[in-house]
Scaffold this active site. Structure first.
Site, mmCIF file in Angstrom:
data_model
loop_
_atom_site.group_PDB
_atom_site.id
_atom_site.type_symbol
_atom_site.label_atom_id
_atom_site.label_comp_id
_atom_site.label_asym_id
_atom_site.label_seq_id
_atom_site.Cartn_x
_atom_site.Cartn_y
_atom_site.Cartn_z
ATOM 1 N N TYR A 143 -51.906 33.257 89.471
ATOM 2 C CA TYR A 143 -51.449 33.385 88.439
ATOM 3 C C TYR A 143 -51.491 34.431 87.309
ATOM 4 O O TYR A 143 -51.410 34.093 85.708
ATOM 5 C CB TYR A 143 -52.263 31.716 88.114
ATOM 6 C CG TYR A 143 -51.348 30.555 88.664
ATOM 7 C CD1 TYR A 143 -50.343 30.345 89.313
ATOM 8 C CD2 TYR A 143 -51.955 30.342 90.286
ATOM 9 C CE1 TYR A 143 -49.643 29.892 89.890
ATOM 10 C CE2 TYR A 143 -51.773 29.140 91.378
ATOM 11 C CZ TYR A 143 -50.522 29.005 90.941
ATOM 12 O OH TYR A 143 -49.933 27.811 91.629
ATOM 13 N N HIS A 172 -43.234 22.101 93.093
ATOM 14 C CA HIS A 172 -44.238 23.043 93.204
ATOM 15 C C HIS A 172 -44.188 24.033 92.249
ATOM 16 O O HIS A 172 -44.913 24.687 91.834
ATOM 17 C CB HIS A 172 -43.668 23.600 94.449
ATOM 18 C CG HIS A 172 -45.593 24.097 94.862
ATOM 19 N ND1 HIS A 172 -46.258 23.051 95.701
ATOM 20 C CD2 HIS A 172 -45.863 25.404 95.808
ATOM 21 C CE1 HIS A 172 -47.287 23.724 96.255
ATOM 22 N NE2 HIS A 172 -47.453 24.966 96.191
ATOM 23 N N HIS A 211 -57.680 24.705 95.672
ATOM 24 C CA HIS A 211 -57.955 26.008 96.713
ATOM 25 C C HIS A 211 -59.041 26.142 97.612
ATOM 26 O O HIS A 211 -60.169 25.784 96.533
ATOM 27 C CB HIS A 211 -57.958 27.426 95.263
ATOM 28 C CG HIS A 211 -55.688 27.238 95.317
ATOM 29 N ND1 HIS A 211 -55.049 28.362 94.382
ATOM 30 C CD2 HIS A 211 -54.327 27.073 96.133
ATOM 31 C CE1 HIS A 211 -53.939 27.700 94.030
ATOM 32 N NE2 HIS A 211 -53.426 26.829 95.118
ATOM 33 N N LYS A 225 -55.566 18.833 101.108
ATOM 34 C CA LYS A 225 -54.898 19.454 102.614
ATOM 35 C C LYS A 225 -56.948 19.221 103.429
ATOM 36 O O LYS A 225 -57.668 19.133 102.762
ATOM 37 C CB LYS A 225 -55.535 20.506 102.266
ATOM 38 C CG LYS A 225 -53.589 20.897 102.014
ATOM 39 C CD LYS A 225 -53.592 22.940 102.203
ATOM 40 C CE LYS A 225 -51.353 22.719 101.849
ATOM 41 N NZ LYS A 225 -51.582 24.651 101.587
ATOM 42 N N ARG A 284 -50.039 18.268 94.282
ATOM 43 C CA ARG A 284 -49.012 19.342 95.538
ATOM 44 C C ARG A 284 -47.768 17.974 95.503
ATOM 45 O O ARG A 284 -48.886 16.688 95.432
ATOM 46 C CB ARG A 284 -49.868 19.003 96.847
ATOM 47 C CG ARG A 284 -50.453 20.509 96.585
ATOM 48 C CD ARG A 284 -51.388 20.749 97.833
ATOM 49 N NE ARG A 284 -51.864 22.350 97.893
ATOM 50 C CZ ARG A 284 -53.118 22.053 98.545
ATOM 51 N NH1 ARG A 284 -54.100 20.780 97.790
ATOM 52 N NH2 ARG A 284 -53.622 23.104 97.688
ATOM 53 N N ARG A 291 -46.058 22.344 90.066
ATOM 54 C CA ARG A 291 -47.732 22.104 89.958
ATOM 55 C C ARG A 291 -48.075 24.576 89.549
ATOM 56 O O ARG A 291 -49.744 24.786 88.913
ATOM 57 C CB ARG A 291 -48.703 22.724 91.622
ATOM 58 C CG ARG A 291 -49.460 23.521 91.845
ATOM 59 C CD ARG A 291 -49.301 22.693 93.506
ATOM 60 N NE ARG A 291 -50.291 23.431 93.931
ATOM 61 C CZ ARG A 291 -52.052 23.199 94.221
ATOM 62 N NH1 ARG A 291 -51.809 22.165 93.800
ATOM 63 N NH2 ARG A 291 -52.476 23.224 95.177
#
Length: 313
Positions: free
Chosen positions: A282, A247, A273, A173, A149, A250
């Site tokens: 995806y 992004h 994730h 995150k 990210r 990514r």
């Protein structure tokens, strides 16, 4: 009201160890709600217990009238829900007025990505004979090589990358750390950038941030805004996409992996994730890609449609 919001933000920072980006997002949403309450109450001393379900609904309706997207309205509601869950559990407020409010149904959007051939051209664009070009090339290569990210790349320190192991230690995150592979082209680009930076800044202490992987021409760590501008400039050069943010790289990273048969769980771990359902988007992109290739490449790709129309008539 703002005192309660401050307690919530402090909890995010201290107890949940939330990232600066997350904290800023929650703060901005709650501050917008507080400012709206001040406006309708014509006072900065709004009683928090006086906020009920109708009040929150009216606020969300105002956001819609102002032209905010469904996604933005949903984000505002999510921030309020999280705050009221916190306030209720801590006994700061007696009720949760956002508990049974429904977020607007979001339109399903597939992530935008760059086709492999186009991406090869974009990665070759920076002039690596210059300091800026060497840095920009390394930024693009590292994004595409790792799928990290924007916030993760900006926070990256030199000691987090091991050229020998071909890995990078990424802080994602909620401050969760993960190790991601770094491909040989990205490592070479970093080597060129480090050499160019050493020549540019010399040994006279001009490099202000010696830990940062990417710095500006004054030697300070690159900001998220600067990295965003660098990536956007190169991606926008072919004029093929609606979005050209970091992004997109990514999304390209993940889409190309799935296209080539990568295990979805491995892709999830590489992207950092929490849930596999987030990564599954995806697979839809990959199917759309296959259908497009089929339409463009198969000599009888349109026959099926004609047959279907004939069968239904």
């Amino acid at each position: 009201m703002r005192k309660l919001f401050d307690q919530f933000i402090t909890m995010l920072r201290v107890e949940r160890n939330a990232s600066p980006h997350t904290i800023r997002a929650y703060h901005d949403e709650l501050e917008r709600f507080a400012a709206w309450l001040d406006e309708i109450a014509e006072s900065a001393a709004v009683d928090p217990e006086g906020v009920d379900r109708a009040t929150v609904r009216a606020f969300l309706g105002t956001l819609h009238e102002r032209g905010l997207s469904k996604r933005s309205v949903a984000r505002a509601l999510a921030a309020l829900r999280s705050f009221y869950v916190f306030a209720l559990k801590r006994g700061l407020l007696p009720t949760n007025p956002a508990a049974d409010l429904h977020a607007p149904k979001l339109d399903k959007r597939l992530p935008e990505y760059v086709e492999e051939q186009s991406l090869r051209g974009i990665l070759a664009m920076p002039d690596t004979g210059t300091v800026r070009g060497a840095r920009d090339a390394a930024v693009l290569e590292l994004f595409y090589s790792t799928g990290m990210r924007l916030s993760e790349l900006v926070a990256l320190n030199r000691d987090a990358i091991s050229a020998r192991a071909g890995t990078a230690r990424v802080l994602g995150k909620r401050r969760k750390e993960r190790i991601v592979p770094v491909g040989a082209p990205a490592l070479r680009a970093l080597e060129v950038w480090y050499a160019a930076a050493a020549g540019h800044f010399g040994s006279a202490g001009k490099l202000r941030d010696t830990n940062a992987v990417f710095v500006n021409m004054k030697g300070s760590r690159l900001s998220a805004r600067s990295v965003h501008a660098i990536v956007t400039r190169y991606l926008a050069s072919d004029g093929r996409r609606r979005k050209n943010s970091p992004h997109v790289l990514r999304h390209s990273f993940a889409t190309h992996l799935v296209d080539r048969g990568a295990d979805l769980e491995a892709v999830r771990q590489l992207l950092g994730h929490e849930s596999l359902s987030t990564t599954q988007i995806y697979t839809h992109v990959s199917i759309e890609h296959l259908k497009r290739v089929y339409r463009l490449s198969h000599p009888r790709a349109t026959i099926h449609t004609v047959s279907q129309e004939g069968a239904s008539s």
